[in-house]
Design a protein around this motif. Structure first.
Motif: not given
Length: 332
Positions: A32-34, A71-84, A120-129
């Motif tokens: 499971s990949y989020v 892998v089984k993907l749950t993709d909740v990435t979103c344009s304009a997202a901030e960390v907070r 979840a087995d795997l988590v990626t996070v790409g944010a901050g800009g």
């Protein structure tokens, strides 16, 4: 009679040994990949994308890596997202694509962190800009560069040596605390998951090849401001790298391997969209431009504003696939 007794005894011994032997487990399902993140993770403006205001592409690095690794993907990435406001908390400000929202606007999105569970087995996070206001900084640089007719370094003067410096420093300080809280929350929710923090690819590692006033590149940003803009991105990546190290996560460096492919590179070498550019990705999906976008004197299909194109998204997927493989995912 004795032979029968011996045979029976041997059979009984075999059954007893079989009972004591470890039993083979049933085949496990896919990992499971989020995926959490902003528009650089969602590959906004790379066709095909969803139409809920997040601009999440089926060609973003989470989707590409998941297909490669099965892998089984749950993709909740979103344009304009901030960390907070987006990852740790709900997101109400949505910018697409599509760039023109429907009547009444898009529905707010729940906090992305809610998608992370103990399964979840795997988590990626790409944010901050977005948290440090990179898009707003670029917009300010476009305006200041236009006012100076491309001379000098007006944006650097404002943000590095002028009144904008303190505000930018404060944003970086806040991001450091917010990102640490995010990684801690991921660990709490998914203690056995492998976690990867994905850095940002090179946008303007060199100004060589950029023409002032070319909207397929950096528009009216002064060349003198480009080294400073690159330093802001490198500062952001260094923060993400350090936060990953402190939390025990893997850092995925997409910057080093993308130098020479930024927005100033030749068209066939560019992995980044310019400010107004032609769309990439399969299909016929388009983005009807906003009024502001239509006013920009360029032939590009959409105001793509410095995001990875399909080549860039595939490069990100290459690096992320390597990282997830090292964390225990298996290549297909």
């Amino acid at each position: 009679m004795m032979r029968l007794a011996l045979t029976t005894a041997a059979a009984a011994a075999a059954v007893f040994a079989s009972a004591l032997a470890p039993q083979a487990s049933a085949p496990a399902g896919p990992l499971s990949y989020v995926a959490l993140g902003d528009s650089y993770s969602a590959a906004s403006f790379v066709r095909p994308w969803n139409a809920d205001g997040c601009g999440r592409s089926e060609q973003d690095y989470p989707h590409q890596a998941a297909r490669r690794l099965k892998v089984k993907l749950t993709d909740v990435t979103c344009s304009a997202a901030e960390v907070r406001a987006g990852l740790l908390g709900p997101q109400s400000e949505l910018k697409g694509p599509p760039s023109v929202p429907p009547p009444g606007g898009w529905a707010a999105k729940p906090a992305q962190i809610k998608a992370v569970t103990a399964a979840a087995d795997l988590v990626t996070v790409g944010a901050g800009g977005n948290s440090v206001g990179f898009a707003e900084i670029v917009e300010a640089c476009v305006k200041r560069g236009m006012a100076s007719f491309g001379t000098g370094s007006p944006c650097t003067d404002h943000y590095a040596r002028g009144r904008g410096a303190a505000g930018l420093d404060a944003r970086f300080t806040a991001l450091e605390a917010d990102f640490a809280a995010l990684l801690k929350e991921i660990r709490t929710r998914a203690p056995r998951a492998g976690v990867a923090v994905v850095g940002y690819p090179a946008v303007v590692d060199s100004s060589a090849g950029c023409t002032w006033g070319s909207w397929r590149q950096f528009g009216t940003v002064a060349k003198g401001d480009m080294p400073w803009l690159d330093s802001v991105e490198r500062r952001l990546n260094n923060l993400l790298r350090e936060q990953a190290r402190r939390s025990g996560a893997v850092y995925v460096d997409t910057y080093s391997s993308s130098t020479g492919h930024g927005v100033c590179a030749a068209a066939e070498q560019r992995w980044m969209y310019g400010i107004k550019d032609s769309l990439t990705g399969p299909g016929e999906q388009s983005d009807p431009p906003s009024e502001l976008c239509r006013s920009i004197p360029a032939r590009g299909e959409a105001c793509t504003v410095l995001h990875p194109n399909l080549r860039g998204a595939t490069h990100q997927a290459d690096r992320v696939t390597e990282a997830l493989t090292a964390l225990g995912a298996t290549r297909a």
